[in-house]
Design a protein around this motif. Structure first.
Motif, PDB file in Angstrom:
ATOM      1  N   GLY A 139       0.793  -1.213   0.000  1.00 61.14           N
ATOM      2  CA  GLY A 139       0.000   0.000   0.000  1.00 61.14           C
ATOM      3  C   GLY A 139       0.824   1.260   0.000  1.00 61.14           C
ATOM      4  O   GLY A 139       2.040   1.247  -0.210  1.00 61.14           O
ATOM      5  N   ALA A 140       0.126   2.371   0.238  1.00 58.11           N
ATOM      6  CA  ALA A 140       0.753   3.699   0.255  1.00 58.11           C
ATOM      7  C   ALA A 140       1.100   4.092   1.690  1.00 58.11           C
ATOM      8  O   ALA A 140       0.337   3.828   2.618  1.00 58.11           O
ATOM      9  CB  ALA A 140      -0.202   4.720  -0.353  1.00 58.11           C
ATOM     10  N   TRP A 141       2.263   4.740   1.836  1.00 58.82           N
ATOM     11  CA  TRP A 141       2.776   5.144   3.152  1.00 58.82           C
ATOM     12  C   TRP A 141       3.252   6.587   3.120  1.00 58.82           C
ATOM     13  O   TRP A 141       3.810   7.033   2.125  1.00 58.82           O
ATOM     14  CB  TRP A 141       3.958   4.257   3.546  1.00 58.82           C
ATOM     15  N   LYS A 142       3.056   7.293   4.227  1.00 57.22           N
ATOM     16  CA  LYS A 142       3.668   8.598   4.455  1.00 57.22           C
ATOM     17  C   LYS A 142       4.755   8.361   5.500  1.00 57.22           C
ATOM     18  O   LYS A 142       4.483   7.870   6.594  1.00 57.22           O
ATOM     19  CB  LYS A 142       2.645   9.610   4.962  1.00 57.22           C
ATOM     20  N   ILE A 143       6.005   8.689   5.139  1.00 57.08           N
ATOM     21  CA  ILE A 143       7.161   8.362   5.971  1.00 57.08           C
ATOM     22  C   ILE A 143       7.908   9.642   6.345  1.00 57.08           C
ATOM     23  O   ILE A 143       8.051  10.546   5.522  1.00 57.08           O
ATOM     24  CB  ILE A 143       8.109   7.408   5.210  1.00 57.08           C
ATOM     25  N   SER A 144       8.396   9.693   7.578  1.00 56.40           N
ATOM     26  CA  SER A 144       9.238  10.788   8.045  1.00 56.40           C
ATOM     27  C   SER A 144      10.572  10.202   8.497  1.00 56.40           C
ATOM     28  O   SER A 144      10.602   9.220   9.247  1.00 56.40           O
ATOM     29  CB  SER A 144       8.568  11.524   9.209  1.00 56.40           C
ATOM     30  N   ILE A 145      11.674  10.800   8.021  1.00 55.40           N
ATOM     31  CA  ILE A 145      13.020  10.347   8.369  1.00 55.40           C
ATOM     32  C   ILE A 145      13.747  11.496   9.053  1.00 55.40           C
ATOM     33  O   ILE A 145      13.826  12.597   8.505  1.00 55.40           O
ATOM     34  CB  ILE A 145      13.805   9.923   7.111  1.00 55.40           C
ATOM     35  N   ASN A 146      14.255  11.257  10.262  1.00 54.70           N
ATOM     36  CA  ASN A 146      15.039  12.279  10.966  1.00 54.70           C
ATOM     37  C   ASN A 146      16.455  12.275  10.405  1.00 54.70           C
ATOM     38  O   ASN A 146      17.123  11.249  10.428  1.00 54.70           O
ATOM     39  CB  ASN A 146      15.071  12.004  12.466  1.00 54.70           C
ATOM     40  N   THR A 147      16.890  13.422   9.884  1.00 52.10           N
ATOM     41  CA  THR A 147      18.223  13.548   9.297  1.00 52.10           C
ATOM     42  C   THR A 147      18.940  14.741   9.911  1.00 52.10           C
ATOM     43  O   THR A 147      18.300  15.581  10.561  1.00 52.10           O
ATOM     44  CB  THR A 147      18.136  13.760   7.767  1.00 52.10           C
ATOM     45  N   PRO A 148      20.259  14.872   9.689  1.00 50.13           N
ATOM     46  CA  PRO A 148      20.973  16.054  10.170  1.00 50.13           C
ATOM     47  C   PRO A 148      20.427  17.359   9.566  1.00 50.13           C
ATOM     48  O   PRO A 148      20.626  18.426  10.119  1.00 50.13           O
ATOM     49  CB  PRO A 148      22.419  15.811   9.718  1.00 50.13           C
ATOM     50  N   GLY A 184      17.269  17.965   9.310  1.00 50.04           N
ATOM     51  CA  GLY A 184      15.904  18.054   9.801  1.00 50.04           C
ATOM     52  C   GLY A 184      15.057  16.916   9.268  1.00 50.04           C
ATOM     53  O   GLY A 184      15.509  16.114   8.454  1.00 50.04           O
ATOM     54  N   PRO A 185      13.803  16.840   9.703  1.00 54.30           N
ATOM     55  CA  PRO A 185      12.920  15.769   9.238  1.00 54.30           C
ATOM     56  C   PRO A 185      12.670  15.867   7.737  1.00 54.30           C
ATOM     57  O   PRO A 185      12.445  16.949   7.212  1.00 54.30           O
ATOM     58  CB  PRO A 185      11.620  16.003  10.008  1.00 54.30           C
ATOM     59  N   GLN A 186      12.733  14.730   7.065  1.00 47.41           N
ATOM     60  CA  GLN A 186      12.452  14.659   5.629  1.00 47.41           C
ATOM     61  C   GLN A 186      11.215  13.797   5.430  1.00 47.41           C
ATOM     62  O   GLN A 186      11.169  12.666   5.916  1.00 47.41           O
ATOM     63  CB  GLN A 186      13.641  14.068   4.868  1.00 47.41           C
ATOM     64  N   GLU A 187      10.220  14.351   4.752  1.00 44.29           N
ATOM     65  CA  GLU A 187       8.970  13.642   4.498  1.00 44.29           C
ATOM     66  C   GLU A 187       9.049  12.940   3.145  1.00 44.29           C
ATOM     67  O   GLU A 187       9.588  13.486   2.186  1.00 44.29           O
ATOM     68  CB  GLU A 187       7.799  14.616   4.502  1.00 44.29           C
ATOM     69  N   ALA A 188       8.492  11.746   3.076  1.00 39.10           N
ATOM     70  CA  ALA A 188       8.495  10.970   1.832  1.00 39.10           C
ATOM     71  C   ALA A 188       7.178  10.217   1.696  1.00 39.10           C
ATOM     72  O   ALA A 188       6.506   9.932   2.694  1.00 39.10           O
ATOM     73  CB  ALA A 188       9.657   9.987   1.823  1.00 39.10           C
ATOM     74  N   ASN A 189       6.825   9.918   0.469  1.00 38.84           N
ATOM     75  CA  ASN A 189       5.680   9.065   0.166  1.00 38.84           C
ATOM     76  C   ASN A 189       6.213   7.798  -0.484  1.00 38.84           C
ATOM     77  O   ASN A 189       7.106   7.860  -1.333  1.00 38.84           O
ATOM     78  CB  ASN A 189       4.721   9.765  -0.798  1.00 38.84           C
ATOM     79  N   GLY A 231      25.740   8.885  10.397  1.00 40.49           N
ATOM     80  CA  GLY A 231      25.062   8.128  11.444  1.00 40.49           C
ATOM     81  C   GLY A 231      23.742   7.538  10.964  1.00 40.49           C
ATOM     82  O   GLY A 231      23.604   7.180   9.797  1.00 40.49           O
ATOM     83  N   ALA A 232      22.794   7.477  11.874  1.00 45.84           N
ATOM     84  CA  ALA A 232      21.492   6.901  11.550  1.00 45.84           C
ATOM     85  C   ALA A 232      20.398   7.839  12.017  1.00 45.84           C
ATOM     86  O   ALA A 232      20.593   8.634  12.947  1.00 45.84           O
ATOM     87  CB  ALA A 232      21.336   5.542  12.211  1.00 45.84           C
ATOM     88  N   GLY A 233      19.261   7.742  11.370  1.00 45.50           N
ATOM     89  CA  GLY A 233      18.098   8.539  11.755  1.00 45.50           C
ATOM     90  C   GLY A 233      16.893   7.637  11.910  1.00 45.50           C
ATOM     91  O   GLY A 233      16.792   6.590  11.268  1.00 45.50           O
ATOM     92  N   ALA A 234      15.975   8.060  12.776  1.00 45.15           N
ATOM     93  CA  ALA A 234      14.743   7.302  12.983  1.00 45.15           C
ATOM     94  C   ALA A 234      13.819   7.447  11.791  1.00 45.15           C
ATOM     95  O   ALA A 234      13.773   8.498  11.143  1.00 45.15           O
ATOM     96  CB  ALA A 234      14.047   7.785  14.250  1.00 45.15           C
ATOM     97  N   LEU A 235      13.084   6.404  11.503  1.00 45.49           N
ATOM     98  CA  LEU A 235      12.091   6.390  10.454  1.00 45.49           C
ATOM     99  C   LEU A 235      10.748   6.055  11.078  1.00 45.49           C
ATOM    100  O   LEU A 235      10.651   5.122  11.880  1.00 45.49           O
ATOM    101  CB  LEU A 235      12.467   5.323   9.423  1.00 45.49           C
ATOM    102  N   ASN A 236       9.709   6.830  10.754  1.00 46.47           N
ATOM    103  CA  ASN A 236       8.355   6.556  11.219  1.00 46.47           C
ATOM    104  C   ASN A 236       7.417   6.757  10.053  1.00 46.47           C
ATOM    105  O   ASN A 236       7.608   7.674   9.243  1.00 46.47           O
ATOM    106  CB  ASN A 236       7.968   7.487  12.377  1.00 46.47           C
ATOM    107  N   GLY A 237       6.394   5.917   9.972  1.00 40.75           N
ATOM    108  CA  GLY A 237       5.446   6.051   8.882  1.00 40.75           C
ATOM    109  C   GLY A 237       4.054   5.593   9.280  1.00 40.75           C
ATOM    110  O   GLY A 237       3.870   4.866  10.248  1.00 40.75           O
ATOM    111  N   VAL A 238       3.080   6.058   8.490  1.00 44.08           N
ATOM    112  CA  VAL A 238       1.687   5.632   8.647  1.00 44.08           C
ATOM    113  C   VAL A 238       1.121   5.358   7.256  1.00 44.08           C
ATOM    114  O   VAL A 238       1.551   5.959   6.270  1.00 44.08           O
ATOM    115  CB  VAL A 238       0.825   6.690   9.370  1.00 44.08           C
ATOM    116  N   ARG A 239       0.156   4.461   7.198  1.00 46.55           N
ATOM    117  CA  ARG A 239      -0.505   4.201   5.911  1.00 46.55           C
ATOM    118  C   ARG A 239      -1.214   5.460   5.458  1.00 46.55           C
ATOM    119  O   ARG A 239      -1.845   6.156   6.236  1.00 46.55           O
ATOM    120  CB  ARG A 239      -1.501   3.065   6.041  1.00 46.55           C
ATOM    121  N   ALA A 240      -1.101   5.724   4.181  1.00 50.90           N
ATOM    122  CA  ALA A 240      -1.738   6.925   3.623  1.00 50.90           C
ATOM    123  C   ALA A 240      -3.157   6.610   3.199  1.00 50.90           C
ATOM    124  O   ALA A 240      -3.498   5.507   2.888  1.00 50.90           O
ATOM    125  CB  ALA A 240      -0.932   7.429   2.435  1.00 50.90           C
TER     126      ALA A 240
END
Length: 98
Positions: free
Chosen positions: A5-14, A16-21, A89-98
């Motif tokens: 399915g479709a997801w809206k994802i946020s990735i924490n980066t140096p 700032g947060p980057q939003e992706a679909n 380094g690494a950043g956290a990833l969080n997402g929800v179904r769109a």
């Protein structure tokens, strides 16, 4: 749990947060799809499925050439995990179904 399915994802980066679909289609122990964001552009992705966990890599050129390594666990309509950001380094990833 299916990650299809479709997801809206946020990735924490140096930077700032980057939003992706993302759109994901699983097939057994693999998946294919597409991910897009304003900063990183749009690209086809393919990776592995192990239970409820997805793993894949993406080679980006903007804002600089890097290989990103993703690991995300799907629980119902939520996704969480991390992204290795090359030498940053690494950043956290969080997402929800769109």
């Amino acid at each position: 749990m299916s990650a299809d399915g479709a997801w809206k994802i946020s990735i924490n980066t140096p930077m700032g947060p980057q939003e992706a679909n993302a759109n994901i289609t699983t097939s057994g122990d693999t998946f294919t799809g597409e991910i897009s964001s304003a900063l990183l552009g749009s690209q086809t992705i393919q990776g592995q499925v192990a239970g409820d966990t997805l793993t894949w890599t993406s080679d980006i050129t903007s804002p600089m050439p890097l290989t990103l390594e993703f690991e995300a666990k799907v629980e119902g309509d939520k996704m969480s995990g991390s992204v290795k950001l090359g030498p940053f380094g690494a950043g956290a990833l969080n997402g929800v179904r769109a």
